[in-house]
Design a protein around this motif. Structure first.
Motif, PDB file in Angstrom:
ATOM      1  N   MET A   1       9.327   3.350  -0.423  1.00  0.00           N
ATOM      2  CA  MET A   1       7.965   2.819  -1.147  1.00  0.00           C
ATOM      3  C   MET A   1       7.108   2.132  -0.230  1.00  0.00           C
ATOM      4  O   MET A   1       7.179   1.546   0.710  1.00  0.00           O
ATOM      5  CB  MET A   1       8.477   1.489  -2.075  1.00  0.00           C
ATOM      6  N   SER A   2       5.821   2.523  -0.250  1.00  0.00           N
ATOM      7  CA  SER A   2       4.587   2.243   0.500  1.00  0.00           C
ATOM      8  C   SER A   2       4.109   0.925   0.094  1.00  0.00           C
ATOM      9  O   SER A   2       4.364   0.458  -1.093  1.00  0.00           O
ATOM     10  CB  SER A   2       3.724   3.425   0.713  1.00  0.00           C
ATOM     11  N   LYS A   3       3.271   0.150   1.054  1.00  0.00           N
ATOM     12  CA  LYS A   3       2.553  -1.000   0.806  1.00  0.00           C
ATOM     13  C   LYS A   3       1.542  -0.550  -0.432  1.00  0.00           C
ATOM     14  O   LYS A   3       1.276  -1.462  -1.180  1.00  0.00           O
ATOM     15  CB  LYS A   3       1.961  -1.327   2.008  1.00  0.00           C
ATOM     16  N   GLU A   4       1.246   0.590  -0.436  1.00  0.00           N
ATOM     17  CA  GLU A   4       0.065   0.973  -1.468  1.00  0.00           C
ATOM     18  C   GLU A   4       0.988   0.833  -2.854  1.00  0.00           C
ATOM     19  O   GLU A   4       0.058   0.569  -3.833  1.00  0.00           O
ATOM     20  CB  GLU A   4      -0.640   2.441  -1.274  1.00  0.00           C
ATOM     21  N   MET A   5       1.986   1.345  -3.075  1.00  0.00           N
ATOM     22  CA  MET A   5       2.854   1.326  -4.049  1.00  0.00           C
ATOM     23  C   MET A   5       2.896  -0.129  -4.359  1.00  0.00           C
ATOM     24  O   MET A   5       2.768  -0.414  -5.881  1.00  0.00           O
ATOM     25  CB  MET A   5       3.793   2.181  -4.033  1.00  0.00           C
ATOM     26  N   VAL A   6       3.452  -0.997  -3.481  1.00  0.00           N
ATOM     27  CA  VAL A   6       3.630  -2.307  -3.965  1.00  0.00           C
ATOM     28  C   VAL A   6       2.363  -2.954  -4.697  1.00  0.00           C
ATOM     29  O   VAL A   6       2.049  -3.573  -5.474  1.00  0.00           O
ATOM     30  CB  VAL A   6       4.071  -3.077  -2.800  1.00  0.00           C
ATOM     31  N   LYS A   7       1.237  -2.577  -3.792  1.00  0.00           N
ATOM     32  CA  LYS A   7       0.018  -3.130  -4.175  1.00  0.00           C
ATOM     33  C   LYS A   7      -0.554  -2.678  -5.573  1.00  0.00           C
ATOM     34  O   LYS A   7      -1.016  -3.575  -6.649  1.00  0.00           O
ATOM     35  CB  LYS A   7      -1.118  -2.758  -3.099  1.00  0.00           C
ATOM     36  N   GLY A   8      -0.018  -1.683  -5.796  1.00  0.00           N
ATOM     37  CA  GLY A   8      -0.536  -1.004  -7.219  1.00  0.00           C
ATOM     38  C   GLY A   8       0.284  -1.499  -8.183  1.00  0.00           C
ATOM     39  O   GLY A   8      -0.059  -2.128  -9.515  1.00  0.00           O
TER      40      GLY A   8
END
Length: 63
Positions: free
Chosen positions: A1-8
């Motif tokens: 999981m990427s940071k962008e996914m967590v931000k989303g």
């Protein structure tokens, strides 16, 4: 999981749960040792509070 996914995912969190999520996320942020001037400021604040107390939030005229 990427940071962008967590931000989303954060955008999907209900505002009522935000405090709980914040407390969990903060546990993963590394702490830094306080600087000497920060320690001095905290000591002055604690002394001031001990001598003079605090002002209730409702007693402040915010206007």
């Amino acid at each position: 999981m990427s940071k962008e996914m967590v931000k989303g995912l954060i955008d999907l969190i209900d505002d009522r749960d935000m405090d709980t999520i914040f407390k969990v996320l903060v546990r993963f942020v590394p702490e830094e040792a306080p600087l000497p001037d920060e320690i001095e400021a905290i000591e002055r604040a604690n002394k001031s509070i001990a001598e003079h107390g605090t002002i209730p939030h409702d007693a402040i005229d915010w206007d």
